[in-house]
Scaffold this motif. Structure first.
Motif, PDB file in Angstrom:
ATOM      1  N   ASP A 142     -33.413  34.203  38.144  1.00 25.72           N
ATOM      2  CA  ASP A 142     -34.515  35.008  38.696  1.00 25.72           C
ATOM      3  C   ASP A 142     -35.755  34.533  38.310  1.00 25.72           C
ATOM      4  N   ALA A 143     -36.119  34.071  37.288  1.00 30.25           N
ATOM      5  CA  ALA A 143     -37.384  33.226  36.885  1.00 30.25           C
ATOM      6  C   ALA A 143     -37.702  32.138  37.902  1.00 30.25           C
ATOM      7  N   GLU A 144     -36.595  31.341  38.035  1.00 25.08           N
ATOM      8  CA  GLU A 144     -36.888  30.212  39.064  1.00 25.08           C
ATOM      9  C   GLU A 144     -37.427  30.777  40.375  1.00 25.08           C
ATOM     10  N   TYR A 145     -36.571  31.754  40.670  1.00 30.18           N
ATOM     11  CA  TYR A 145     -36.982  32.530  42.103  1.00 30.18           C
ATOM     12  C   TYR A 145     -38.602  32.984  42.027  1.00 30.18           C
ATOM     13  N   ASP A 146     -38.801  33.476  41.043  1.00 31.13           N
ATOM     14  CA  ASP A 146     -40.382  34.297  41.117  1.00 31.13           C
ATOM     15  C   ASP A 146     -41.321  33.002  40.726  1.00 31.13           C
ATOM     16  N   ILE A 147     -40.869  31.754  40.149  1.00 31.22           N
ATOM     17  CA  ILE A 147     -41.709  30.799  40.266  1.00 31.22           C
ATOM     18  C   ILE A 147     -41.995  29.716  41.515  1.00 31.22           C
ATOM     19  N   GLY A 148     -40.646  29.638  42.134  1.00 33.48           N
ATOM     20  CA  GLY A 148     -40.587  28.557  42.947  1.00 33.48           C
ATOM     21  C   GLY A 148     -40.374  28.926  44.352  1.00 33.48           C
ATOM     22  N   ASN A 149     -39.826  30.265  44.804  1.00 36.38           N
ATOM     23  CA  ASN A 149     -39.295  30.689  46.110  1.00 36.38           C
ATOM     24  C   ASN A 149     -40.562  31.066  46.902  1.00 36.38           C
ATOM     25  N   PRO A 150     -40.617  30.717  48.172  1.00 40.39           N
ATOM     26  CA  PRO A 150     -41.727  31.123  48.978  1.00 40.39           C
ATOM     27  C   PRO A 150     -41.885  32.583  49.243  1.00 40.39           C
ATOM     28  N   HIS A 151     -40.693  33.131  48.845  1.00 45.32           N
ATOM     29  CA  HIS A 151     -40.716  34.537  49.443  1.00 45.32           C
ATOM     30  C   HIS A 151     -41.100  35.618  48.283  1.00 45.32           C
ATOM     31  N   SER A 152     -41.229  34.805  47.151  1.00 47.10           N
ATOM     32  CA  SER A 152     -41.606  35.558  45.754  1.00 47.10           C
ATOM     33  C   SER A 152     -42.902  36.117  45.920  1.00 47.10           C
ATOM     34  N   PRO A 153     -43.132  37.328  45.682  1.00 46.25           N
ATOM     35  CA  PRO A 153     -44.638  37.815  45.631  1.00 46.25           C
ATOM     36  C   PRO A 153     -45.445  37.161  44.985  1.00 46.25           C
ATOM     37  N   ARG A 154     -45.331  36.387  43.774  1.00 43.77           N
ATOM     38  CA  ARG A 154     -46.225  35.724  42.912  1.00 43.77           C
ATOM     39  C   ARG A 154     -46.225  34.105  43.370  1.00 43.77           C
ATOM     40  N   HIS A 155     -45.595  33.735  44.470  1.00 47.47           N
ATOM     41  CA  HIS A 155     -45.470  32.377  44.840  1.00 47.47           C
ATOM     42  C   HIS A 155     -46.938  31.871  44.766  1.00 47.47           C
ATOM     43  N   ALA A 156     -47.930  32.374  45.466  1.00 48.08           N
ATOM     44  CA  ALA A 156     -49.092  31.525  45.809  1.00 48.08           C
ATOM     45  C   ALA A 156     -50.042  31.543  44.559  1.00 48.08           C
ATOM     46  N   SER A 179     -34.389  26.634  30.286  1.00 46.84           N
ATOM     47  CA  SER A 179     -34.501  25.415  31.577  1.00 46.84           C
ATOM     48  C   SER A 179     -35.933  24.913  31.528  1.00 46.84           C
ATOM     49  N   ILE A 180     -36.006  23.564  31.863  1.00 46.52           N
ATOM     50  CA  ILE A 180     -37.443  23.132  32.554  1.00 46.52           C
ATOM     51  C   ILE A 180     -37.044  22.941  33.961  1.00 46.52           C
ATOM     52  N   TYR A 181     -38.160  23.558  34.514  1.00 47.65           N
ATOM     53  CA  TYR A 181     -38.243  23.934  36.171  1.00 47.65           C
ATOM     54  C   TYR A 181     -39.490  23.155  36.747  1.00 47.65           C
ATOM     55  N   ARG A 182     -39.370  22.075  37.473  1.00 48.70           N
ATOM     56  CA  ARG A 182     -40.268  21.446  38.188  1.00 48.70           C
ATOM     57  C   ARG A 182     -40.837  22.276  39.467  1.00 48.70           C
ATOM     58  N   ARG A 183     -42.105  22.512  39.631  1.00 48.13           N
ATOM     59  CA  ARG A 183     -42.305  23.384  40.880  1.00 48.13           C
ATOM     60  C   ARG A 183     -43.593  22.390  41.713  1.00 48.13           C
ATOM     61  N   GLN A 184     -43.162  22.189  42.740  1.00 45.83           N
ATOM     62  CA  GLN A 184     -43.851  21.787  43.828  1.00 45.83           C
ATOM     63  C   GLN A 184     -44.713  22.567  44.288  1.00 45.83           C
ATOM     64  N   PRO A 185     -46.193  22.467  44.578  1.00 47.90           N
ATOM     65  CA  PRO A 185     -47.029  23.534  45.007  1.00 47.90           C
ATOM     66  C   PRO A 185     -46.977  23.318  46.739  1.00 47.90           C
ATOM     67  N   ALA A 186     -47.162  24.431  47.138  1.00 47.75           N
ATOM     68  CA  ALA A 186     -47.078  24.151  48.894  1.00 47.75           C
ATOM     69  C   ALA A 186     -48.184  23.164  49.326  1.00 47.75           C
TER      70      ALA A 186
END
Length: 225
Positions: free
Chosen positions: A66-80, A191-198
């Protein structure tokens, strides 16, 4: 006729010995029955504890996802909001205790008091409940379901020393706490999650590495505060 009393005496002695042996056998059988019941209860308790721990583990893993979706999914409301994260302030400056975003913090300045320990306290509101920003739901409190919804806490990590200047990815540490059917059964995963910005890559440029989980571990939970 003179032998009759001796025969009667031996017969009574044999009956007494048989009765004693029967009583001893009953005692042995009773002890074996009690031991079998005790072993059965112990096995049931072990099985229940194992089941509760597995449910808590699955709940914690659901919170990580759920947290990884919050951080990295483009459809997450906080993605930007995660596209331009601030640099980690020096220990002598900046407010490291204030959240950057709800549930997102800089790492704690004191390594002996990691920020993820806040999740273990029922009186601390630093963490986020499962589904807070993803609208996901989890049924809880019924039968073999988790007693409570899991929670997670985010920390933004510093850039790697050898990280190329054109690599704009950021690493996040996600700590998640899951509960079993018994609320005292808890599992914490990290977990350690690597996020690539748009970003728009120039024609012919190598594509950015995808956002993904790059590390995982289970944490020993300290005594609840």
């Amino acid at each position: 006729m003179r032998e009759i009393p001796a025969i009667q005496s031996r017969s009574k002695s044999q009956h007494g010995a048989a009765l004693l042996i029967a009583l001893l056998m009953l005692v042995v059988l009773l002890m074996l029955g009690i031991a079998a019941v005790h072993i059965g209860l112990q096995s049931e308790r072990i099985s229940r504890n194992w089941r509760d721990r597995q449910i808590a583990w699955q709940a914690a893993e659901a919170a990580l996802l759920d947290a990884e979706y919050d951080i990295g999914n483009p459809h997450s409301p906080r993605h930007a909001l995660f596209d331009n994260m601030p640099s980690i302030p020096a220990a002598s400056g900046g407010n490291q205790n204030a959240p950057i975003l709800p549930g997102l913090y800089f790492p704690a300045a004191d390594p002996q008091a990691p920020r993820w320990r806040r999740l273990t306290s029922d009186h601390d509101a630093s963490g986020l409940d499962y589904g807070r920003f993803t609208a996901r739901t989890m049924q809880t409190g019924i039968g073999a379901l988790p007693a409570r919804a899991p929670r997670y806490l985010l920390e933004i990590l510093p850039r790697l020393r050898n990280q190329p200047a054109n690599d704009r990815s950021r690493r996040y540490r996600i700590s998640a706490l899951g509960f079993g059917p018994d609320p005292d059964t808890r599992v914490m995963l990290q977990s350690i999650y690597r996020r690539q910005p748009a970003s728009a890559n120039p024609a012919g440029a190598a594509p950015d590495a995808p956002s993904m989980r790059i590390g995982w571990r289970e944490l020993a939970i300290p005594d609840t505060e």
